[in-house]
Design an enzyme around this catalytic site. Structure first.
Site, PDB file in Angstrom:
ATOM      1  N   TYR A 173     -22.215   2.019  31.730  1.00  0.00           N
ATOM      2  CA  TYR A 173     -23.996   1.515  31.083  1.00  0.00           C
ATOM      3  C   TYR A 173     -23.752  -0.103  30.054  1.00  0.00           C
ATOM      4  O   TYR A 173     -22.786  -0.653  30.769  1.00  0.00           O
ATOM      5  CB  TYR A 173     -23.837   2.155  30.272  1.00  0.00           C
ATOM      6  CG  TYR A 173     -24.692   3.576  30.389  1.00  0.00           C
ATOM      7  CD1 TYR A 173     -25.191   4.273  31.140  1.00  0.00           C
ATOM      8  CD2 TYR A 173     -23.535   5.091  30.161  1.00  0.00           C
ATOM      9  CE1 TYR A 173     -25.576   6.116  31.992  1.00  0.00           C
ATOM     10  CE2 TYR A 173     -23.107   6.324  30.315  1.00  0.00           C
ATOM     11  CZ  TYR A 173     -24.564   6.020  31.548  1.00  0.00           C
ATOM     12  OH  TYR A 173     -24.279   8.005  31.744  1.00  0.00           O
ATOM     13  N   GLY A 320     -16.295  18.775  25.495  1.00  0.00           N
ATOM     14  CA  GLY A 320     -17.368  18.440  25.680  1.00  0.00           C
ATOM     15  C   GLY A 320     -17.884  20.153  26.365  1.00  0.00           C
ATOM     16  O   GLY A 320     -18.417  21.287  25.375  1.00  0.00           O
ATOM     17  N   CYS A 344     -14.699  27.149  29.823  1.00  0.00           N
ATOM     18  CA  CYS A 344     -15.790  26.784  30.594  1.00  0.00           C
ATOM     19  C   CYS A 344     -14.763  27.002  31.834  1.00  0.00           C
ATOM     20  O   CYS A 344     -13.677  26.707  32.140  1.00  0.00           O
ATOM     21  CB  CYS A 344     -15.395  25.073  30.297  1.00  0.00           C
ATOM     22  SG  CYS A 344     -16.371  23.411  31.289  1.00  0.00           S
ATOM     23  N   GLU A 414     -21.805  49.427  42.483  1.00  0.00           N
ATOM     24  CA  GLU A 414     -21.745  48.454  43.648  1.00  0.00           C
ATOM     25  C   GLU A 414     -21.278  48.874  45.086  1.00  0.00           C
ATOM     26  O   GLU A 414     -20.445  49.691  45.230  1.00  0.00           O
ATOM     27  CB  GLU A 414     -20.452  47.534  42.974  1.00  0.00           C
ATOM     28  CG  GLU A 414     -19.735  46.785  44.199  1.00  0.00           C
ATOM     29  CD  GLU A 414     -20.931  45.781  44.525  1.00  0.00           C
ATOM     30  OE1 GLU A 414     -22.185  44.997  43.934  1.00  0.00           O
ATOM     31  OE2 GLU A 414     -20.881  45.759  45.616  1.00  0.00           O
TER      32      GLU A 414
END
Ligand SMILES: Cc1cc2nc3c(=O)[nH]c(=O)nc-3n(C[C@H](O)[C@H](O)[C@H](O)COP(=O)(O)O)c2cc1C
Ligand code: SF4
Length: 659
Positions: A173, A320, A344, A414
């Site tokens: 940036y 994060g 995650c 299923e």
């Protein structure tokens, strides 16, 4: 694992004491309003994370002036109207004993006129290779104004009662654009030598200090390695960090990459990149400075994070996506319940891919992320009403998890012999372990919650009539498309799903027809198994539906495996292992031993119509609505499970009476 001792020791960043060594990494969510203000949705999300036990949170990259906005619904620090919202956030978080910081940010050339409404600005008039928009070079007067804007933003942070701030000098940036010869070609006092290139950052630090005083903790985030030719190297950044220490910076936060190197997968490491890929950079910088160093990047487990501290590679750990996936990561780690953390899976589907599409951030493994208020509502079923779910893929399993968690009696049917749906094939492809992890996590939740799973069970109207459920969720997914072309049913023609799930075995040379993400992954799977593989795609781009970094890494691996990739090539017919194709409109033929089809999928939702009038509540979710990504399937499943649970807690009696 025992309680990790170092992670939960107190730590200092400047004058600030944190209750532990865990910070939430800055992440733009696109949850702010269009004026860059905090919203009730965002506050609820932050509070939920704070309750999970993290020591400090760094709010996202927040633009100091309108021309520096990077995302449509990013937080702003550009005028005083943002202060009340930030103050509310600080008060909420302080009540949870969490310290709050925020990133001071200007996107420079890494944004678009579509976001800012004006031509992006930069040190030099050179486009970012990813954004591809020509920026305007800043004049000296404009640079002075921007330095003032950083100072004014810092003053707002302090007025709002936040505890610290971070100058975003990473990821390519504006500040990095000045620091790096990759993007700075100025010939005045802001370009050329190291001192000139860091002058903008130097002036920003002075402006910030002039407004907030010398003791207010200010950290700086750096990209240790820009990973582009001519960009900042680890050696450059180590020296930069040492200089920042002399400028009174309280801590260095070590990330990597810029937009031009984004697809190498180190800025936000995807599934295919190893865990903890950036720790080595934090360690390098920590050897050179005495101020604390913060490590970040795929530090997915408490063991890994603890080891980084124990090895002396960093002083703090920033999490994060780990906190989007499970805000209780710190609390669970501290109470030695690390095995219950929803990890995650680094799919990047719900979070960064949506953000780059200018949409709000979700999480594939945590549908509550960004929907904290909806999910917080009380939703206990009044009685254990019966919910029938048809389809044991991600949508069906997630619906079952939420409904069973709310006290409903859940039966999950299923048709296949195993649960998992599309996760089974997806996780079998190379470098995709996260999909199997998600499948295992969901399956063990269902077991824990007592969901009755009926495998090898096809559900029709009669079955539903017999079961008399209070509600029905149709999550029957989608079936691979077999195009109506001659030879498609020959014995050596398989679907990719059959191959990846091990139901069919390819032999010899293989043609994979369909170069979407799944087709490309199937080609990789087959090439790694030793087959000679050709991948054809009717359109131009291979794996166009994959996240940007995944796509680039995948194509690189296909090339290394010598997969023959043919774009603009359409399958016409198959005849005795000779395949007829049209290449750019011209018909030709090729010989293969096996053909594998990966030409999309068609929703299977007939049951929805068959049960009309039979069940008071019918929801159709996931690929049964329209084939899409796992993140959508999971989210819709969770919302349907939640919806049924809510109805069962409110109007169950009426609904059942009318059945
Ligand atoms: C949705 C999303 C938004 C992000 N926004 C920012 C940001 O505003 N500022 C920043 O420095 N990094 C940002 N990042 C990078 C993260 O701070 C972090 O460095 C990266 O996700 C790797 O850490 P993790 O593996 O713990 O997620 C963002 C990442 C994600 C996934
Ligand atoms: S969407 Fe995927 S990568 Fe992003 S936080 Fe959730 S699990 Fe992790």
């Amino acid at each position: 694992m025992d309680t990790p001792l170092l992670l939960f020791s107190t730590g200092k960043i400047g004058r600030l004491t944190l209750k532990n060594r865990l910070l939430m990494a800055p992440m733009v969510r696109n949850y702010a309003d269009e004026r860059g203000h905090m919203t009730p949705r965002y506050l609820a999300h932050l509070q939920r994370i704070a309750c999970g036990g993290v020591g400090a949170m760094i709010l996202e990259a927040s633009y100091v002036s309108r021309d520096g906005r990077g995302f449509r619904n990013e937080l702003g620090l550009h005028d005083d109207s943002v202060i009340p919202g930030l103050r509310q956030a600080a008060e909420l978080l302080h009540a949870e004993d969490v310290r709050l910081g925020i990133q001071l940010f200007h996107a420079g050339r890494q944004t678009s006129i579509q976001v800012t409404g004006e031509q992006p600005v930069a040190p030099s008039a050179m486009p970012c290779p990813l954004m591809n928009e020509l920026p305007r070079a800043l004049s000296l007067a404009e640079i002075r104004n921007l330095v003032d804007a950083f100072g004014a933003a810092a003053a707002r942070v302090q007025t709002a009662g936040l505890d610290f701030m971070e100058i975003h000098a990473a990821h390519g940036y504006l500040i990095t654009q000045f620091l790096s010869p990759f993007s700075n070609r100025r010939t005045d006092g802001y370009g050329g030598s190291v001192e000139h290139r860091r002058r903008f950052l130097d002036e920003v630090i002075s402006a910030v200090r002039a407004r907030v005083g010398k003791d207010f903790p200010v950290t700086v985030r750096l990209s240790a390695d820009e990973m582009v030719p001519g960009g900042l190297t680890p050696a450059d950044t180590v020296e930069l960090a040492a200089w920042l220490e002399t400028r009174g910076i309280a801590a260095i936060h070590v990330s990597a990459g810029n937009y031009a190197s984004y697809t190498r997968g180190y800025m936000i490491p995807p599934m295919a990149i190893e865990d903890a890929p950036l720790v080595k950079y934090a360690a390098l910088i920590r050897e050179r400075v005495k101020i604390p160093v913060i490590a970040v990047g795929k530090l997915r487990t408490p063991e890994l994070a603890e080891a980084v501290l124990a090895n002396g590679q960093a002083d703090f750990i920033a999490l994060g996506r780990e906190l989007l996936a499970d805000p209780d990561w710190p609390r669970k780690a501290q109470s030695a319940a690390a095995d219950t953390i929803h990890k995650c899976i680094a799919c990047n589907q719900g979070c960064i891919s949506r953000l780059f599409d200018q949409r709000d951030v979700w999480c594939t493994v945590n549908p509550e992320c960004g929907r904290e208020r909806e999910f917080a509502e009380h939703m206990r079923a009044r009685k254990p009403y019966k919910l029938l779910i048809v389809g044991g893929g991600p949508a069906g399993m997630e619906a079952a998890r939420y409904a069973a968690g709310a006290g409903l009696q859940v039966i999950l049917c299923e048709a296949q012999a195993q649960l998992g749906g599309q996760l089974r094939a997806a996780g079998a492809a190379p470098y995709r372990p996260g999909w199997h992890q998600l499948q295992e996590d969901l399956q063990s939740s269902l077991q824990r919650l007592g969901v009755e799973v009926r495998l090898n069970t096809r559900v029709d109207r009669k079955y539903v009539e017999r079961e008399k459920p209070f509600a029905l969720i149709v999550a029957s997914g989608a079936q691979p498309v077999r195009p109506q072309i001659p030879g498609v049913n020959d014995m050596y023609v398989f679907t990719a799903r059959d191959v990846l799930e091990g139901h069919s075995t390819a032999v010899g040379s293989v043609l994979v027809a369909g170069g979407g993400c799944s087709g490309a992954q199937t080609a990789e799977y087959l090439a790694r198994a030793g087959h000679t593989v050709t991948l054809i795609e009717a359109e131009g781009d291979i794996a166009a539906d994959a996240p940007l970094d995944d796509r680039t890494l995948l194509i690189g691996r296909l090339r290394a495996l010598k997969v023959n990739i043919l774009s603009h090539t359409r399958l016409l017919s198959i005849e005795n292992q000779v395949v007829h194709v049209a290449v750019d409109g011209e018909n030709t033929q090729m010989a293969f031993d096996t053909v594998v089809l990966c030409l999309g999928a068609r929703s299977e939702n007939k049951l929805e119509h068959d049960v009309l009038g039979l069940v008071p509540h019918v929801f159709t979710v996931g690929d049964a609505v329209r084939p899409r990504k796992v993140t959508e399937a999971v989210t819709e499943g969770a919302l349907a499970g939640l919806g049924v649970a809510k109805d069962s807690s409110r109007e169950a009696a009426t609904l059942v009476a009318s059945a």
